[in-house]
Design a protein around this motif. Structure first.
Motif, PDB file in Angstrom:
ATOM      1  N   THR A   1      33.047  34.852  45.656  1.00 48.92           N
ATOM      2  CA  THR A   1      34.325  35.149  45.015  1.00 48.92           C
ATOM      3  C   THR A   1      34.580  34.178  43.872  1.00 48.92           C
ATOM      4  O   THR A   1      34.146  33.023  43.925  1.00 48.92           O
ATOM      5  CB  THR A   1      35.476  35.039  46.039  1.00 48.92           C
TER       6      THR A   1
ATOM      7  N   GLU B   1      36.961  39.776  44.373  1.00 48.10           N
ATOM      8  CA  GLU B   1      38.166  39.081  44.808  1.00 48.10           C
ATOM      9  C   GLU B   1      38.244  39.001  46.330  1.00 48.10           C
ATOM     10  O   GLU B   1      37.904  39.958  47.033  1.00 48.10           O
ATOM     11  CB  GLU B   1      39.398  39.811  44.262  1.00 48.10           C
TER      12      GLU B   1
ATOM     13  N   TYR C   1      40.191  32.841  43.305  1.00 42.74           N
ATOM     14  CA  TYR C   1      40.440  34.219  43.722  1.00 42.74           C
ATOM     15  C   TYR C   1      39.677  34.539  45.009  1.00 42.74           C
ATOM     16  O   TYR C   1      39.277  35.677  45.249  1.00 42.74           O
ATOM     17  CB  TYR C   1      40.038  35.197  42.611  1.00 42.74           C
TER      18      TYR C   1
ATOM     19  N   HIS D   1      47.437  40.128  37.991  1.00 40.59           N
ATOM     20  CA  HIS D   1      47.310  38.708  38.307  1.00 40.59           C
ATOM     21  C   HIS D   1      48.275  37.906  37.425  1.00 40.59           C
ATOM     22  O   HIS D   1      48.561  38.276  36.289  1.00 40.59           O
ATOM     23  CB  HIS D   1      45.877  38.233  38.076  1.00 40.59           C
TER      24      HIS D   1
ATOM     25  N   HIS E   1      31.545  30.279  45.598  1.00 38.43           N
ATOM     26  CA  HIS E   1      32.076  30.761  44.323  1.00 38.43           C
ATOM     27  C   HIS E   1      31.064  30.747  43.184  1.00 38.43           C
ATOM     28  O   HIS E   1      31.444  30.927  42.023  1.00 38.43           O
ATOM     29  CB  HIS E   1      33.294  29.918  43.934  1.00 38.43           C
TER      30      HIS E   1
ATOM     31  N   ASP F   1      34.297  46.391  37.577  1.00 44.39           N
ATOM     32  CA  ASP F   1      33.785  45.796  38.807  1.00 44.39           C
ATOM     33  C   ASP F   1      32.423  46.364  39.210  1.00 44.39           C
ATOM     34  O   ASP F   1      31.707  45.772  40.006  1.00 44.39           O
ATOM     35  CB  ASP F   1      34.796  45.932  39.956  1.00 44.39           C
TER      36      ASP F   1
ATOM     37  N   PHE G   1      36.180  36.328  36.410  1.00 42.00           N
ATOM     38  CA  PHE G   1      35.317  37.331  37.027  1.00 42.00           C
ATOM     39  C   PHE G   1      34.064  37.611  36.194  1.00 42.00           C
ATOM     40  O   PHE G   1      33.322  38.547  36.496  1.00 42.00           O
ATOM     41  CB  PHE G   1      36.096  38.628  37.246  1.00 42.00           C
TER      42      PHE G   1
ATOM     43  N   ASN H   1      40.273  39.672  48.681  1.00 45.94           N
ATOM     44  CA  ASN H   1      41.511  40.419  48.896  1.00 45.94           C
ATOM     45  C   ASN H   1      41.646  40.895  50.341  1.00 45.94           C
ATOM     46  O   ASN H   1      40.955  40.408  51.240  1.00 45.94           O
ATOM     47  CB  ASN H   1      41.574  41.589  47.913  1.00 45.94           C
TER      48      ASN H   1
ATOM     49  N   TRP I   1      39.146  44.512  41.195  1.00 51.47           N
ATOM     50  CA  TRP I   1      39.543  43.116  41.039  1.00 51.47           C
ATOM     51  C   TRP I   1      41.056  42.928  41.034  1.00 51.47           C
ATOM     52  O   TRP I   1      41.537  41.811  41.227  1.00 51.47           O
ATOM     53  CB  TRP I   1      38.955  42.551  39.746  1.00 51.47           C
ATOM     54  N   GLN I   2      41.795  43.975  40.794  1.00 49.99           N
ATOM     55  CA  GLN I   2      43.258  43.909  40.870  1.00 49.99           C
ATOM     56  C   GLN I   2      43.691  44.808  42.020  1.00 49.99           C
ATOM     57  O   GLN I   2      43.831  46.015  41.856  1.00 49.99           O
ATOM     58  CB  GLN I   2      43.906  44.348  39.568  1.00 49.99           C
TER      59      GLN I   2
ATOM     60  N   TRP J   1      42.937  35.886  33.634  1.00 49.34           N
ATOM     61  CA  TRP J   1      42.263  36.028  34.920  1.00 49.34           C
ATOM     62  C   TRP J   1      40.880  36.663  34.806  1.00 49.34           C
ATOM     63  O   TRP J   1      39.964  36.333  35.568  1.00 49.34           O
ATOM     64  CB  TRP J   1      43.120  36.856  35.878  1.00 49.34           C
TER      65      TRP J   1
END
Length: 311
Positions: free
Chosen positions: A179, A155, A183, A231, A207, A271, A240, A157, A224-225, A236
């Motif tokens: 990514t 992500e 996201y 999310h 991506h 992840d 991923f 982030n 990822w969160q 979502w």
């Protein structure tokens, strides 16, 4: 006033110096207490294992004292403004470390009203001290960052945004962010990094998980969160698919010397696989240690303004 709100507020020389100083702070023979007699306030609005512990121990190791505040400890819960709170805190403290998980504008409002340095320990879209820890880890391991390449998978982030800015400050360091579509980095973050790096082609984002760079020196993953925030899209996780870092991915993009980074906490099996996180090439535990040395470097710079060596 030496605030650390966003890495984009600092010049490249300062970022480079903070990375080097974070490496220096890891020396077990380091001596000196430049924050002796200083009080560092640490406010966290959310749970934290590493960053809160890192700043607390950093202040203590530098000889300072620490005041901790939680989300229900200040009168902002009863209507006092953050600006008024900052004015009061400026009379008590020598620096204020804050994790708000909110917009950077809120931290800027607090900093504007403060007579002490304010340090961003994670806002909504940037985690500046995390990136200093990341590059300090690689600088310590490889000895030189010039010519090295990093693959970031996951992500776009706050950690990714800070990492991109930090990489832009290091000459010759390359970063590819892969990514999931929808996201990725915010457009504002991409524009800011381009401006900060003066349009450098060494920082790129796309991506397509099927199009990964080859011969990278480090692979970086994150949860990822971010901060466990759900999310909005119930589906979502499908976006991923293929983004988990596995031993096969590590082999396909790197070699025997390629290392693995993760800002933690990791969701094992989601992840990243256990065999990568716990593998021989994993630097994640040293990276977590460098969250403390980066906090030491930032606190020293923000409060003192320069390294203070013992006599």
């Amino acid at each position: 006033m030496r605030h650390v709100l966003s890495l984009q507020d600092l010049d490249q020389q300062t970022i480079g110096s903070l990375i080097e100083r974070a490496v220096d702070m890891a020396d077990p023979n380091r001596r000196g207490t430049p924050l002796a007699g200083r009080v560092i306030g640490i406010y966290f609005s959310k749970a934290s294992t590493r960053t809160r512990s890192a700043f607390s121990t950093a202040a203590l190791r530098l000889g300072g004292d620490v005041m901790h505040y939680g989300p229900d400890d200040l009168q902002v819960t009863t209507g006092e403004t953050w600006a008024d709170t900052a004015r009061v805190m400026s009379g008590y403290l020598d620096a204020l470390v804050m994790r708000t998980n909110g917009p950077l504008a809120q931290l800027r409002e607090i900093a504007e009203a403060s007579r002490i340095p304010v340090i961003n320990a994670l806002s909504e879209h940037e985690h500046p001290t995390q990136a200093i820890a990341d590059l300090a880890t690689l600088r310590e391991h490889f000895g030189d960052l010039k010519g090295r390449s990093i693959l970031y998978v996951g992500e776009g982030n706050s950690s990714a945004a800070a990492l991109a800015t930090a990489v832009a400050a290091v000459p010759g360091l390359r970063l590819t962010l892969v990514t999931p579509r929808g996201y990725g980095l915010r457009p504002q973050a991409i524009d800011a990094v381009k401006q900060f790096s003066q349009g450098s082609e060494l920082i790129q984002e796309h991506h397509d998980i099927g199009d990964l760079p080859q011969g990278v020196d480090a692979v970086y993953a994150t949860r990822w969160q971010t901060m466990g925030v759900q999310h909005m899209n119930d589906d979502w996780l499908a976006a991923f698919d293929g983004f988990k870092v596995t031993r096969e991915m590590m082999r396909s993009v790197g070699g025997a010397e390629t290392v693995f980074l993760h800002d933690l906490p990791a969701v094992r099996g989601q992840d990243v696989d256990d065999e990568v996180l716990d593998g021989q090439g994993s630097l994640v535990w040293r990276q977590a240690f460098h969250k403390m040395t980066s906090a030491m470097a930032v606190l020293e710079w923000a409060v003192i303004g320069r390294p203070v060596e013992p006599r």
